[in-house]
Design a protein around this motif. Structure first.
Motif, short mmCIF file in Angstrom:
data_model
loop_
_atom_site.label_atom_id
_atom_site.label_comp_id
_atom_site.label_asym_id
_atom_site.label_seq_id
_atom_site.Cartn_x
_atom_site.Cartn_y
_atom_site.Cartn_z
N UNK A 71 2.98 7.26 -8.13
CA UNK A 71 3.79 7.38 -9.35
C UNK A 71 4.76 8.55 -9.21
N UNK A 72 4.26 9.67 -8.65
CA UNK A 72 5.12 10.84 -8.44
C UNK A 72 6.25 10.50 -7.47
N UNK A 73 5.92 9.78 -6.40
CA UNK A 73 6.95 9.39 -5.43
C UNK A 73 7.99 8.50 -6.08
N UNK A 74 7.53 7.54 -6.88
CA UNK A 74 8.45 6.63 -7.56
C UNK A 74 9.38 7.40 -8.50
N UNK A 75 8.81 8.32 -9.28
CA UNK A 75 9.63 9.13 -10.19
C UNK A 75 10.60 10.00 -9.40
N UNK A 76 10.11 10.55 -8.26
CA UNK A 76 10.97 11.39 -7.43
C UNK A 76 12.18 10.65 -6.93
N UNK A 77 11.99 9.41 -6.45
CA UNK A 77 13.12 8.61 -5.98
C UNK A 77 14.07 8.28 -7.12
N UNK A 78 13.51 8.00 -8.30
CA UNK A 78 14.35 7.68 -9.46
C UNK A 78 15.21 8.87 -9.85
N UNK A 100 7.52 14.83 -2.66
CA UNK A 100 6.65 14.84 -1.49
C UNK A 100 5.71 16.03 -1.49
N UNK A 101 6.20 17.17 -1.99
CA UNK A 101 5.36 18.37 -2.08
C UNK A 101 4.25 18.18 -3.11
N UNK A 102 4.56 17.51 -4.21
CA UNK A 102 3.55 17.23 -5.23
C UNK A 102 2.47 16.31 -4.67
N UNK A 103 2.91 15.31 -3.87
CA UNK A 103 1.94 14.42 -3.21
C UNK A 103 1.00 15.23 -2.31
N UNK A 104 1.58 16.17 -1.56
CA UNK A 104 0.77 17.02 -0.68
C UNK A 104 -0.23 17.84 -1.50
N UNK A 105 0.18 18.32 -2.66
CA UNK A 105 -0.72 19.08 -3.54
C UNK A 105 -1.89 18.21 -3.98
N UNK A 143 -8.52 -1.88 6.03
CA UNK A 143 -7.40 -2.73 6.43
C UNK A 143 -6.19 -2.53 5.51
N UNK A 144 -6.44 -2.42 4.21
CA UNK A 144 -5.33 -2.22 3.26
C UNK A 144 -4.66 -0.87 3.51
N UNK A 145 -5.46 0.18 3.74
CA UNK A 145 -4.88 1.50 3.99
C UNK A 145 -4.11 1.53 5.31
N UNK A 146 -4.59 0.78 6.28
CA UNK A 146 -3.87 0.68 7.55
C UNK A 146 -2.50 0.04 7.32
N UNK A 147 -2.49 -1.04 6.52
CA UNK A 147 -1.22 -1.70 6.20
C UNK A 147 -0.28 -0.76 5.44
N UNK A 148 -0.84 0.00 4.48
CA UNK A 148 -0.02 0.93 3.70
C UNK A 148 0.58 2.02 4.59
N UNK A 149 -0.21 2.51 5.54
CA UNK A 149 0.30 3.53 6.47
C UNK A 149 1.44 2.98 7.30
N UNK A 165 7.09 9.70 4.44
CA UNK A 165 6.30 10.15 5.59
C UNK A 165 5.01 10.82 5.11
N UNK A 166 5.10 11.61 4.02
CA UNK A 166 3.91 12.26 3.46
C UNK A 166 2.93 11.22 2.94
N UNK A 167 3.44 10.17 2.31
CA UNK A 167 2.59 9.10 1.80
C UNK A 167 1.92 8.35 2.95
N UNK A 168 2.66 8.14 4.05
CA UNK A 168 2.08 7.48 5.23
C UNK A 168 0.95 8.33 5.82
#
Length: 386
Positions: A71-78, A100-105, A143-149, A165-168
């Motif tokens: 959600x944070x990533x989506x808002x960040x891109x918006x 991306x920094x918030x995701x890392x937090x 398997x789902x997390x592998x696909x997401x990465x 990249x942080x999300x991956x």
């Protein structure tokens, strides 16, 4: 799936250099990430309740935090896609780095919580249940997390996004964490050895390392990191491809977010050339850089004396002196100004950041050696860092 959705929902999906296309990819991946992470949370929470495993339950809430990260990533891109305004004339692109920094937090916070819970589980161990349903849920989760990465890394590279990249990286850590949890459940079932808490600690450490790496990947562009060597080489190749440009130096790249790069450089041109023609050439190069690299460019003309024997001779003398002082030193903007009692040698010395000598020591040594060569020569030196 992401490729199919991109073809359906993103106009001109192949032209990832366009800011609106980048934003659309980020929001699409963020939306898919929210859906998949909520699905994983529901599945793992169910498995955790059925098995009584703290590692599975912690992994489930890790996925819930990932949904928040998406959600944070989506808002960040918006927000990053907003147009420039009077308060932010260079746009809002760096908000993507902040997201991306918030995701890392979030990653680091989850690692800390998992560590505390795992320590408690070690002091109060309990054998987790193992059923085919629980194993199936964990295998599907891996398997789902592998696909997401895979899709986060692929899209992140395509649109050059540190947030993606942080999300991956987060998805890879989750995949490894769930694999470790699955191994602990199977080990307890077949051997009776309860290592649930210890696996939780190992997972927490792994997640913490991933969070630190993700944070560094987003902090560096916010602080102002050096441009990629490939980008610098591409700029150099474009500028030097034009006849009449003798060299370039003082290239500066300012990154205000992906797709919002401003660069400036000095282009050396013949001093005896037609100034109007040279100015027209520089304008053409600026437009070429803008069109081919999707950046804003400002070029300063530096007139250079060519075919002057005295200038060429002294240029060679100074180059030899620089090589004696340190082979990594280079120079530019060399010119001479003759006077009745002495001659000024004016030039800039480029010293890399790993040069062992200070700027003052470099100036003093080079000036001394030039004086030693000829007492009538005075050095006027500016030190550039790169």
């Amino acid at each position: 799936m992401i490729s199919c959705l991109a073809r359906i929902f993103i106009k001109n999906y192949k032209d990832t250099s366009l800011p609106r296309v980048r934003q659309a990819y980020g929001m699409l991946c963020g939306s898919v990430g929210i859906f998949l992470n909520i699905l994983l949370f529901a599945g793992k929470a169910t498995a955790g309740l059925l098995s009584g495993s703290i590692a599975i339950t912690a992994d489930a809430f890790n996925n819930l935090s990932d949904a928040g990260s998406s959600i944070v990533t989506l808002i960040g891109f918006k927000l990053a896609g907003q147009k420039p305004d009077s308060d932010h004339p260079f746009g809002h692109g760096r908000l993507e780095y902040i997201s991306g920094l918030v995701v890392a937090f979030f990653i680091l916070l989850m690692a800390f919580e998992l560590l505390k819970t795992s320590i408690d589980k070690i002091t109060n161990p309990r054998k987790p249940e193992c059923t085919p349903l629980i194993v199936a849920i964990l295998v599907v989760s891996v398997l789902i997390k592998c696909y997401m990465a895979i899709y986060n890394r692929s899209v992140g590279q395509k649109i050059q996004s540190v947030a993606m990249a942080a999300t991956a990286t987060d998805s890879i850590s989750d995949m490894c964490a769930t694999t470790m949890v699955l191994a602990s459940v199977l080990l307890a079932h077949f051997t009776g050895l309860v290592i649930d808490g210890y696996c939780g600690i190992a997972v927490a450490i792994f997640i913490c390392i991933a969070g630190i790496k993700a944070a560094m990947d987003t902090i560096n562009p916010l602080l102002g990191q050096a441009p990629e060597p490939e980008f610098v080489q591409e700029v150099s190749d474009i500028v030097m491809s034009y006849e009449g440009i003798l060299g370039i130096h003082d290239l500066m790249v300012h990154n205000y977010g992906p797709g919002r790069v401003h660069l400036s450089l000095h282009a050396e041109v013949p001093a005896d050339g037609n100034i109007l023609e040279m100015h027209d050439l520089v304008d053409l190069i600026e437009h070429t850089l803008r069109d081919r690299l999707n950046c804003s460019a400002v070029i300063h003309m530096d007139p250079i004396c060519v075919n002057d024997p005295e200038t060429d001779r002294l240029h060679a003398v100074v180059e030899k002196i620089l090589n004696e002082v340190d082979p990594i030193l280079t120079m530019h903007d060399f010119r001479i100004v003759k006077g009745p009692t002495h001659t000024n040698l004016i030039f800039d010395v480029v010293a890399p950041f790993n040069c062992q000598l200070s700027d003052g020591a470099l100036t003093e040594i080079i000036s001394y050696k030039i004086k030693e060569h000829n007492p009538a020569y005075f050095a006027v030196i500016d030190i550039d860092k790169q």
